[in-house]
Scaffold this motif. Structure first.
Motif, PDB file in Angstrom:
ATOM      1  N   ILE A   1      -6.512  -9.330 -11.669  1.00 40.98           N
ATOM      2  CA  ILE A   1      -5.565  -8.251 -11.347  1.00 40.98           C
ATOM      3  C   ILE A   1      -4.233  -8.530 -12.048  1.00 40.98           C
ATOM      4  O   ILE A   1      -3.646  -7.636 -12.676  1.00 40.98           O
ATOM      5  CB  ILE A   1      -5.357  -8.124  -9.816  1.00 40.98           C
ATOM      6  N   LEU A   2      -3.781  -9.768 -11.970  1.00 43.68           N
ATOM      7  CA  LEU A   2      -2.489 -10.115 -12.591  1.00 43.68           C
ATOM      8  C   LEU A   2      -2.566 -10.007 -14.113  1.00 43.68           C
ATOM      9  O   LEU A   2      -1.653  -9.487 -14.757  1.00 43.68           O
ATOM     10  CB  LEU A   2      -2.061 -11.532 -12.184  1.00 43.68           C
TER      11      LEU A   2
ATOM     12  N   LYS B   1      -3.284  -8.537   0.321  1.00 47.08           N
ATOM     13  CA  LYS B   1      -3.957  -8.892  -0.937  1.00 47.08           C
ATOM     14  C   LYS B   1      -3.969 -10.407  -1.141  1.00 47.08           C
ATOM     15  O   LYS B   1      -4.948 -10.960  -1.665  1.00 47.08           O
ATOM     16  CB  LYS B   1      -3.263  -8.200  -2.119  1.00 47.08           C
ATOM     17  N   GLU B   2      -2.901 -11.055  -0.723  1.00 43.75           N
ATOM     18  CA  GLU B   2      -2.839 -12.511  -0.865  1.00 43.75           C
ATOM     19  C   GLU B   2      -3.963 -13.151  -0.058  1.00 43.75           C
ATOM     20  O   GLU B   2      -4.686 -14.015  -0.544  1.00 43.75           O
ATOM     21  CB  GLU B   2      -1.477 -13.029  -0.383  1.00 43.75           C
TER      22      GLU B   2
ATOM     23  N   LYS C   1      -7.546 -12.316  -8.023  1.00 48.09           N
ATOM     24  CA  LYS C   1      -6.092 -12.285  -8.251  1.00 48.09           C
ATOM     25  C   LYS C   1      -5.765 -12.492  -9.727  1.00 48.09           C
ATOM     26  O   LYS C   1      -4.929 -11.812 -10.306  1.00 48.09           O
ATOM     27  CB  LYS C   1      -5.407 -13.399  -7.450  1.00 48.09           C
TER      28      LYS C   1
ATOM     29  N   ALA D   1       5.382  -2.522   1.719  1.00 44.02           N
ATOM     30  CA  ALA D   1       5.211  -3.371   0.537  1.00 44.02           C
ATOM     31  C   ALA D   1       4.799  -4.790   0.940  1.00 44.02           C
ATOM     32  O   ALA D   1       3.902  -5.375   0.322  1.00 44.02           O
ATOM     33  CB  ALA D   1       6.499  -3.401  -0.278  1.00 44.02           C
TER      34      ALA D   1
ATOM     35  N   THR E   1      -2.509  -6.405 -15.003  1.00 49.55           N
ATOM     36  CA  THR E   1      -1.144  -5.897 -14.834  1.00 49.55           C
ATOM     37  C   THR E   1      -0.303  -6.283 -16.052  1.00 49.55           C
ATOM     38  O   THR E   1       0.485  -5.485 -16.560  1.00 49.55           O
ATOM     39  CB  THR E   1      -0.522  -6.486 -13.544  1.00 49.55           C
TER      40      THR E   1
ATOM     41  N   GLU F   1       4.706  -9.183  -8.065  1.00 51.34           N
ATOM     42  CA  GLU F   1       5.509  -8.082  -7.514  1.00 51.34           C
ATOM     43  C   GLU F   1       4.924  -6.739  -7.942  1.00 51.34           C
ATOM     44  O   GLU F   1       4.727  -5.834  -7.133  1.00 51.34           O
ATOM     45  CB  GLU F   1       6.951  -8.246  -8.035  1.00 51.34           C
ATOM     46  N   LEU F   2       4.600  -6.606  -9.236  1.00 51.99           N
ATOM     47  CA  LEU F   2       4.034  -5.350  -9.755  1.00 51.99           C
ATOM     48  C   LEU F   2       2.672  -5.057  -9.133  1.00 51.99           C
ATOM     49  O   LEU F   2       2.350  -3.914  -8.829  1.00 51.99           O
ATOM     50  CB  LEU F   2       3.883  -5.427 -11.282  1.00 51.99           C
ATOM     51  N   ALA F   3       1.850  -6.094  -8.964  1.00 53.18           N
ATOM     52  CA  ALA F   3       0.488  -5.906  -8.437  1.00 53.18           C
ATOM     53  C   ALA F   3       0.472  -5.950  -6.915  1.00 53.18           C
ATOM     54  O   ALA F   3      -0.579  -5.775  -6.310  1.00 53.18           O
ATOM     55  CB  ALA F   3      -0.438  -6.968  -9.014  1.00 53.18           C
ATOM     56  N   LYS F   4       1.613  -6.174  -6.310  1.00 57.15           N
ATOM     57  CA  LYS F   4       1.738  -6.271  -4.848  1.00 57.15           C
ATOM     58  C   LYS F   4       0.835  -7.360  -4.271  1.00 57.15           C
ATOM     59  O   LYS F   4       0.111  -7.168  -3.303  1.00 57.15           O
ATOM     60  CB  LYS F   4       1.446  -4.918  -4.190  1.00 57.15           C
ATOM     61  N   ILE F   5       0.845  -8.509  -4.939  1.00 58.99           N
ATOM     62  CA  ILE F   5       0.136  -9.674  -4.414  1.00 58.99           C
ATOM     63  C   ILE F   5       1.161 -10.789  -4.220  1.00 58.99           C
ATOM     64  O   ILE F   5       1.879 -11.134  -5.162  1.00 58.99           O
ATOM     65  CB  ILE F   5      -0.954 -10.177  -5.396  1.00 58.99           C
TER      66      ILE F   5
ATOM     67  N   TYR G   1       1.174  -4.868   2.020  1.00 56.43           N
ATOM     68  CA  TYR G   1       0.283  -4.911   0.846  1.00 56.43           C
ATOM     69  C   TYR G   1       0.162  -6.349   0.324  1.00 56.43           C
ATOM     70  O   TYR G   1      -0.920  -6.854   0.094  1.00 56.43           O
ATOM     71  CB  TYR G   1       0.853  -4.093  -0.319  1.00 56.43           C
ATOM     72  N   LYS G   2       1.316  -6.954   0.118  1.00 55.09           N
ATOM     73  CA  LYS G   2       1.342  -8.280  -0.525  1.00 55.09           C
ATOM     74  C   LYS G   2       0.619  -9.320   0.309  1.00 55.09           C
ATOM     75  O   LYS G   2      -0.134 -10.131  -0.217  1.00 55.09           O
ATOM     76  CB  LYS G   2       2.789  -8.722  -0.757  1.00 55.09           C
ATOM     77  N   LYS G   3       0.831  -9.275   1.588  1.00 59.64           N
ATOM     78  CA  LYS G   3       0.195 -10.267   2.458  1.00 59.64           C
ATOM     79  C   LYS G   3      -1.312 -10.027   2.564  1.00 59.64           C
ATOM     80  O   LYS G   3      -2.110 -10.961   2.580  1.00 59.64           O
ATOM     81  CB  LYS G   3       0.838 -10.242   3.844  1.00 59.64           C
TER      82      LYS G   3
END
Lengths: 469, 91
Positions: A353-354, A341-342, A350, A334, A357, B11-15, A337-339
């Motif tokens: 995507i947000l 995509k960041e 971004k 997890a 979501t 958190e939901l989008a994993k960013i 993924y986060k790092k």
């Protein structure tokens, strides 16, 4: 010397077949022009090493007399189209260094044709933007007015044609990404009917909206490219079977203008005045211009900014650093993924995507996503009804001429530049942008025609009469 | 929208969302959602959500030979071992 400025696909075909020049000479002429122009304009991200080999191969085909429609014709492709063993990155850092593992259907067709794919072009990251300012590789300037942007998202592809760096190019259009840059750069841009050109091998943005289409210098060229690429394809499950591509209308008599839609805020005065001149010209060509009312059309952009981010958030979830592209390691999957995509996605990617979501999340799904789907259906029905009264719909393509980099202060302001182009994507109908003179500052102005589903022929018919030869 | 909402979306989008980004995302979303909100006021009546497109399904058979694309695909992956893609422990 080949006069690239005046060259069209038809003329190139004649020149190649009559041995006035070879594809190698033609390709080299474009590469020379690219060397002079691209450094300033930044239309191309890369000139493919095998461009010359492709041209030589095309010359062999021509010398054998086996020439097809696009044999030996040099073109550029948007950076979101897969061309096997060539780099493709959608102008994003997250795909830095990625090589395509297969050919998009359109590339397959271009290879069969023996066309020469010179290189890949700059774009807004993952096709999200209207100015190429979200590209990770700098902006593309407008060859017709280098103090302004080339538009977007297919700005690089538009600039290659407007700057005589390719005879034609391919872009993709999700909310106006072919027509808007075509308008800004003073060339022809076609967004075909949804489902007529396979999306296989096009990096997905909004899958229910995306379509590939050409940038050309003339309507006839757009027609040639469209007819070559519009093949059914089992690899795209939303590609329409050729036998089902039926448009009842055979010719254009009446053109409708959605008057109330043109009264929105932020539409440039000169754009509107010029549009009236274009309507006069159409009257002069014998078309009847009538006012039409599509009351829900003004909601198209709001509907688009629910559906598109929703689809974006789904489609872009694949960029997770596991199978390809940038990968940044965290303490667990997890966090990796986060790092990844960041670091890999730019601000606009971004943001969308947000936002996607959010509109798909529990508690908002009905209010936003479902409502937008219903409204899309309603707008489409209204549009179909209007096509019982008129044969085409005309609007300006862009609400104002090309702007300077940094001119749009907020994301919403940028989004509003798609106001006239988005309805065709929401409803799936074909639309074309055609140059329509210049502003007092010398910036290109445009007109957009929309036709009923599968009515590309009608667009070409009127477009050819309208365009200045 | 609150700061927590933005972090939850990340958190939901994993960013990963950097603290300094929260304010600007919040500001952008408020203006974009403010614009989108106009669809709420439209009465669409009794329409069931339908989609414009129809699926055309191809025969569910593989035309490829096993392993035909494996090396190409694996060569794109950042981390591999013995012909597999390697990921961090999940459980």
């Amino acid at each position: 010397m080949i006069d690239l400025k005046k060259l069209t696909i038809k003329k190139a075909q004649d020149g190649l077949r009559n041995k006035e020049f070879t594809s190698l000479e033609l390709t080299n002429a474009y590469i020379e022009e690219i060397k002079k122009t691209n450094e300033n304009i930044n239309a191309y991200l890369e000139i493919f090493e095998d461009a010359i080999d492709q041209a030589k191969k095309a010359d062999e085909i021509i010398s054998k007399g086996e020439s097809k429609t696009l044999t030996g014709v040099p073109l550029a492709i948007k950076d979101n189209l897969l061309f096997k063993d060539h780099k493709a990155g959608a102008s994003s850092k997250i795909l830095e260094g990625y090589f395509s593992t297969y050919d998009a259907k359109v590339i397959e067709t271009l290879k069969e044709e023996g066309a020469v794919i010179i290189g890949r072009t700059n774009m807004d990251e993952f096709a999200m933007g209207s100015s190429t300012e979200t590209s990770a590789y700098g902006i593309t300037k407008n060859p017709k007015a280098p103090h302004t942007v080339a538009g977007g998202s297919s700005g690089g592809s538009a600039a290659t044609v407007a700057g005589d760096m390719a005879l034609f190019s391919l872009g993709s259009d999700t909310g106006g990404s072919i027509r808007q840059p075509a308008g800004f750069c003073g060339i022809v841009g076609l967004k075909p009917t949804y489902g007529t050109i396979s999306r296989s091998g096009l990096m997905a943005m909004g899958s229910s909206l995306d379509i590939i289409g050409p940038f050309t210098k003339s309507v006839e060229d757009a027609e040639i490219v469209f007819n070559t690429l519009a093949k059914e394809d089992a690899k795209d499950s939303t590609c329409v079977l050729e036998k089902d591509r039926i448009c009842e209308k055979k010719e254009v008599k009446k053109i409708g203008v959605p008057r109330s839609f043109l009264k929105g805020e932020g539409i440039n005065k000169e754009t509107l005045e010029n549009f009236e001149k274009s309507l006069d010209k159409l009257r002069g060509l014998g078309y009847e211009i009538v006012d039409i009312d599509i009351p829900l059309m003004e909601y198209s952009l709001a509907v688009y900014y629910v559906l598109m981010p929703a689809e974006v958030s789904t489609n872009l979830s694949r960029f997770d650093g596991i199978r390809y592209g940038l990968s940044i390691s965290g303490k667990d999957v997890a966090e990796s993924y986060k790092k990844t995509k960041e670091a890999g996605f730019g601000k606009e990617a971004k943001r969308r995507i947000l936002l996607g979501t959010y509109v798909l999340s529990h508690g908002y799904y009905d209010a936003y996503y479902n409502k937008a789907v219903k409204l899309r259906h309603k707008i489409t029905e209204e549009m179909k009804k209007v096509f019982n009264e008129v044969d085409l719909i005309a609007t300006p393509t862009t609400p104002s001429p090309a702007f300077a980099p940094g001119a749009k202060a907020s994301p919403l302001e940028m989004y509003l530049s798609d106001i006239f182009t988005v309805p065709a994507n929401i409803t799936g109908v074909p639309a074309i942008s055609i140059p329509a003179g210049n502003s007092s500052e010398g910036l290109p102005l445009d007109i957009q025609f929309m036709a009923p589903h599968f009515g590309e022929k009608l667009l070409f018919e009127v477009g050819k009469k309208f365009e200045v030869k | 929208m609150t700061n927590e909402d933005i972090l939850k979306l990340g958190e939901l989008a994993k960013i990963e969302i950097k603290p300094e980004e929260i304010e600007s995302f919040k500001k952008d979303f408020e203006s974009i959602l403010g614009y989108i909100k106009q669809i709420e006021s439209v009465d669409v009546g009794d329409v069931s959500p339908s989609y414009l497109t129809e699926n055309i399904a191809r025969e569910d058979v593989s035309k490829n030979t096993p392993g035909e694309f494996s090396s190409d695909l694996l060569s794109s992956a950042p981390n591999t071992e013995n012909g597999f893609i390697k990921v961090k422990k999940i459980l």
